[in-house]
Design a protein around this motif. Structure first.
Motif, PDB file in Angstrom:
ATOM      1  N   ALA A 166     -10.756  -5.724  -0.201  1.00  0.00           N
ATOM      2  CA  ALA A 166     -10.646  -7.175  -0.194  1.00  0.00           C
ATOM      3  C   ALA A 166      -9.582  -7.692  -1.159  1.00  0.00           C
ATOM      4  O   ALA A 166      -9.075  -8.782  -0.991  1.00  0.00           O
ATOM      5  N   ARG A 167      -9.247  -6.916  -2.173  1.00  0.00           N
ATOM      6  CA  ARG A 167      -8.273  -7.358  -3.165  1.00  0.00           C
ATOM      7  C   ARG A 167      -6.842  -6.969  -2.810  1.00  0.00           C
ATOM      8  O   ARG A 167      -5.935  -7.162  -3.614  1.00  0.00           O
ATOM      9  N   ASP A 168      -6.623  -6.412  -1.641  1.00  0.00           N
ATOM     10  CA  ASP A 168      -5.290  -5.930  -1.264  1.00  0.00           C
ATOM     11  C   ASP A 168      -4.224  -7.018  -1.298  1.00  0.00           C
ATOM     12  O   ASP A 168      -3.082  -6.749  -1.670  1.00  0.00           O
ATOM     13  N   TYR A 169      -4.555  -8.219  -0.903  1.00  0.00           N
ATOM     14  CA  TYR A 169      -3.557  -9.286  -0.882  1.00  0.00           C
ATOM     15  C   TYR A 169      -3.050  -9.566  -2.288  1.00  0.00           C
ATOM     16  O   TYR A 169      -1.849  -9.629  -2.527  1.00  0.00           O
ATOM     17  N   TRP A 170      -3.960  -9.743  -3.226  1.00  0.00           N
ATOM     18  CA  TRP A 170      -3.551 -10.059  -4.602  1.00  0.00           C
ATOM     19  C   TRP A 170      -2.843  -8.876  -5.245  1.00  0.00           C
ATOM     20  O   TRP A 170      -1.906  -9.053  -6.018  1.00  0.00           O
ATOM     21  N   ARG A 171      -3.248  -7.669  -4.900  1.00  0.00           N
ATOM     22  CA  ARG A 171      -2.550  -6.467  -5.379  1.00  0.00           C
ATOM     23  C   ARG A 171      -1.121  -6.470  -4.831  1.00  0.00           C
ATOM     24  O   ARG A 171      -0.169  -6.176  -5.553  1.00  0.00           O
ATOM     25  N   ALA A 172      -0.963  -6.822  -3.567  1.00  0.00           N
ATOM     26  CA  ALA A 172       0.369  -6.875  -2.957  1.00  0.00           C
ATOM     27  C   ALA A 172       1.238  -7.939  -3.612  1.00  0.00           C
ATOM     28  O   ALA A 172       2.433  -7.724  -3.833  1.00  0.00           O
ATOM     29  N   VAL A 173       0.645  -9.076  -3.943  1.00  0.00           N
ATOM     30  CA  VAL A 173       1.402 -10.124  -4.643  1.00  0.00           C
ATOM     31  C   VAL A 173       1.886  -9.613  -5.995  1.00  0.00           C
ATOM     32  O   VAL A 173       3.045  -9.821  -6.372  1.00  0.00           O
ATOM     33  N   ARG A 174       1.026  -8.922  -6.720  1.00  0.00           N
ATOM     34  CA  ARG A 174       1.434  -8.361  -8.020  1.00  0.00           C
ATOM     35  C   ARG A 174       2.565  -7.347  -7.855  1.00  0.00           C
ATOM     36  O   ARG A 174       3.514  -7.334  -8.635  1.00  0.00           O
ATOM     37  N   VAL A 175       2.462  -6.511  -6.834  1.00  0.00           N
ATOM     38  CA  VAL A 175       3.511  -5.522  -6.569  1.00  0.00           C
ATOM     39  C   VAL A 175       4.823  -6.240  -6.250  1.00  0.00           C
ATOM     40  O   VAL A 175       5.898  -5.856  -6.737  1.00  0.00           O
ATOM     41  N   ALA A 176       4.751  -7.304  -5.463  1.00  0.00           N
ATOM     42  CA  ALA A 176       5.956  -8.079  -5.131  1.00  0.00           C
ATOM     43  C   ALA A 176       6.540  -8.727  -6.378  1.00  0.00           C
ATOM     44  O   ALA A 176       7.756  -8.692  -6.601  1.00  0.00           O
ATOM     45  N   ARG A 215       0.836  -1.213   0.000  1.00  0.00           N
ATOM     46  CA  ARG A 215       0.000   0.000   0.000  1.00  0.00           C
ATOM     47  C   ARG A 215       0.865   1.255   0.000  1.00  0.00           C
ATOM     48  O   ARG A 215       0.569   2.222  -0.691  1.00  0.00           O
ATOM     49  N   VAL A 216       1.922   1.241   0.791  1.00  0.00           N
ATOM     50  CA  VAL A 216       2.828   2.395   0.840  1.00  0.00           C
ATOM     51  C   VAL A 216       3.499   2.590  -0.517  1.00  0.00           C
ATOM     52  O   VAL A 216       3.574   3.705  -1.035  1.00  0.00           O
ATOM     53  N   VAL A 217       3.984   1.506  -1.093  1.00  0.00           N
ATOM     54  CA  VAL A 217       4.693   1.573  -2.375  1.00  0.00           C
ATOM     55  C   VAL A 217       3.787   2.087  -3.485  1.00  0.00           C
ATOM     56  O   VAL A 217       4.204   2.887  -4.324  1.00  0.00           O
ATOM     57  N   GLY A 237       8.717  -6.753  -8.414  1.00  0.00           N
ATOM     58  CA  GLY A 237       9.987  -6.401  -7.788  1.00  0.00           C
ATOM     59  C   GLY A 237       9.974  -5.098  -7.021  1.00  0.00           C
ATOM     60  O   GLY A 237      11.023  -4.607  -6.606  1.00  0.00           O
ATOM     61  N   ARG A 238       8.805  -4.564  -6.767  1.00  0.00           N
ATOM     62  CA  ARG A 238       8.720  -3.261  -6.113  1.00  0.00           C
ATOM     63  C   ARG A 238       8.857  -3.330  -4.588  1.00  0.00           C
ATOM     64  O   ARG A 238       8.947  -2.298  -3.940  1.00  0.00           O
ATOM     65  N   LEU A 239       8.883  -4.521  -4.026  1.00  0.00           N
ATOM     66  CA  LEU A 239       9.050  -4.664  -2.580  1.00  0.00           C
ATOM     67  C   LEU A 239      10.448  -5.140  -2.211  1.00  0.00           C
ATOM     68  O   LEU A 239      10.736  -5.361  -1.043  1.00  0.00           O
TER      69      LEU A 239
END
Length: 138
Positions: A94-104, A84-86, A107-109
């Motif tokens: 509810a979609r935050d987890y899958w959004r975070a996986v995509r961000v990871a 979320r910060v990135v 390579g953004r994490l």
């Protein structure tokens, strides 16, 4: 098979320890409850799992898996918060987890967070598989 889970856990713990060191150096206590609970309980997993490997008593394997089941989500919550910060996302959903996986995956994490997030299922599902097989074999 129990030893394979320990090996996977050691790899995961090594990366997790490096993330913990970075957190101690830079986070100034932010999300301490999530971070410390996740770290302590993931180390705590090794206690019943080692008892299972040593004794063959399936109850110990399931106790270890229960720890993973309850406390691995603390790590997921940290990944979601960091994503979320990135991304600058301010509306949780509810979609935050899958959004975070995509961000990871993009390579953004950072490589350590990405590896830690993607390798966690190896330990989780590996443990579950061992629990099921050991239960059936009993």
């Amino acid at each position: 098979m129990g030893y394979a889970v320990i090996l996977a856990w050691v790899i995961q713990a090594a990366v997790g320890a490096s993330l913990l060191v970075s957190w101690v150096r830079h986070a100034r206590g932010r999300d301490a409850g999530l971070v410390l609970t996740h770290a302590i309980m993931m180390v705590g997993f090794l206690v019943p799992w080692t008892a299972f490997v040593a004794t063959g008593a399936v109850v110990w394997a399931w106790a270890g898996f229960a720890i993973l089941l309850v406390f691995i989500g603390f790590g997921d919550a940290m990944m979601v918060r960091r994503a979320r910060v990135v991304t600058g996302e301010s509306e949780p959903g509810a979609r935050d987890y899958w959004r975070a996986v995509r961000v990871a995956l993009k390579g953004r994490l950072g490589w350590r967070v990405t590896f830690h997030a993607l390798f966690a299922p190896v330990v989780f599902f590996g443990s579950l598989a061992v629990c099921i097989v050991a239960t059936i074999a009993e």
